[in-house]
Write a protein that holds these residues in place. Sequence first.
Motif, short mmCIF file in Angstrom:
data_model
loop_
_atom_site.label_atom_id
_atom_site.label_comp_id
_atom_site.label_asym_id
_atom_site.label_seq_id
_atom_site.Cartn_x
_atom_site.Cartn_y
_atom_site.Cartn_z
N UNK A 17 0.82 -1.23 0.21
CA UNK A 17 0.06 -0.15 0.04
C UNK A 17 0.80 1.13 -0.03
N UNK A 18 0.24 2.33 -0.61
CA UNK A 18 1.07 3.51 -0.53
C UNK A 18 0.57 4.40 0.84
N UNK A 19 -0.55 3.72 1.38
CA UNK A 19 -1.06 4.48 2.67
C UNK A 19 -0.26 4.33 3.83
N UNK A 39 -4.61 -1.00 -5.26
CA UNK A 39 -3.70 -2.09 -4.51
C UNK A 39 -3.88 -3.34 -5.34
N UNK A 40 -2.81 -4.09 -5.22
CA UNK A 40 -2.87 -5.44 -5.68
C UNK A 40 -3.71 -6.36 -4.50
N UNK A 67 2.21 -1.40 5.84
CA UNK A 67 1.64 -2.57 5.66
C UNK A 67 0.48 -2.94 6.63
N UNK A 68 0.34 -2.26 7.92
CA UNK A 68 -0.52 -2.69 8.95
C UNK A 68 -1.87 -1.96 8.48
N UNK A 308 9.13 7.72 -0.92
CA UNK A 308 9.38 6.40 -0.42
C UNK A 308 8.10 5.69 -0.20
N UNK A 309 7.00 6.19 0.48
CA UNK A 309 5.78 5.50 0.52
C UNK A 309 5.21 4.91 -1.00
N UNK A 310 5.37 5.60 -1.86
CA UNK A 310 4.87 5.26 -3.17
C UNK A 310 5.59 4.17 -3.77
#
Length: 313
Positions: A17-19, A39-40, A67-68, A308-310
């Motif tokens: 996730x990018x979130x 998201x996959x 990831x959480x 980085x989150x992307x």
Amino acid sequence: MYDWMGRDIHYLRLSLTQRCNLRCVYCREERDVCESGQELTPEQVTELMQAFVAVGITRVRLTGGEPLMRRDLEKIVQRVASFPQVQDLSMTTNAQGLADRISGLHSLGLQRVNISLDSLNAQHYRDMTRGGDFQQVWKGIEAALKQGMQVKLNTVLIRGQNDREVDDFIRLAEQYPISVRFIEQMPFGAPTRAGQRILNSDILTRHPELYPVEPYHVSQPSQDYCADGFAGRVGFISPISHQFCNECNRIRLTSEGKLRLCLGHEAEIDVRPFLNGDTKRLKAVIRDAIYHKPQAHAFATVCPFRTMNQIGG
């Protein structure tokens, strides 16, 4: 599988996730909005993993964003761990809420956690992460250690913000069986000022008691050190001052299905169009991409257009 330079590429950083529920000062701007995007799904992750293990992937780290943030994280962990070829399954996390889920994740096959922690002062941690709860992180560390899991702490040092805490972090490695790893700030998110970057070589100069030890993995980016009486170790990841591209063994897949061969290059390959049950074609696309992996990163001349989150850590 080997690329054109003869490097054995067997490590996948799989972003889910990018979130993210934090906005760390070195990762992205304060007002950036993390979209879920496409998201996959667990089913798509499974199809991709079938291809990845077929071309030689044996290590997987789940990343983000955070990831959480995925409610179906447990299902994904179970599916990735079900592949016998995956010998090592880990996750990078900010540990906000980790304590409540780590037991279940471990039972499903998660073996290790890399926890982002940039300050040991609760208020300073909240400021650097723009809202993070230090107690949540510490509870997550304790819960992971209770499960008998290997724990690594990732600390990005920024001059004038957390550089005075270096000695405190090193003491953590003395007191607990964890790896504290100092990571040089990279050009992601907000513009990096060279004057803010702390060189890992400077830390080693100030701590002559630290001596090098054998790495956990031969091709890991961290140079590990220890000292007499330490329960853990101290690691240094220096992508700017000490390029380790010749030993790089990893590729990245973004949460929306973009295959990225190098963190410091902007080129990406969209593999989502090949998620149609034709595993043979998907494997061919992945093999060709891996073979043409760039020789080295280009942080000196290229500022990645994604945060980085992307990309996924």
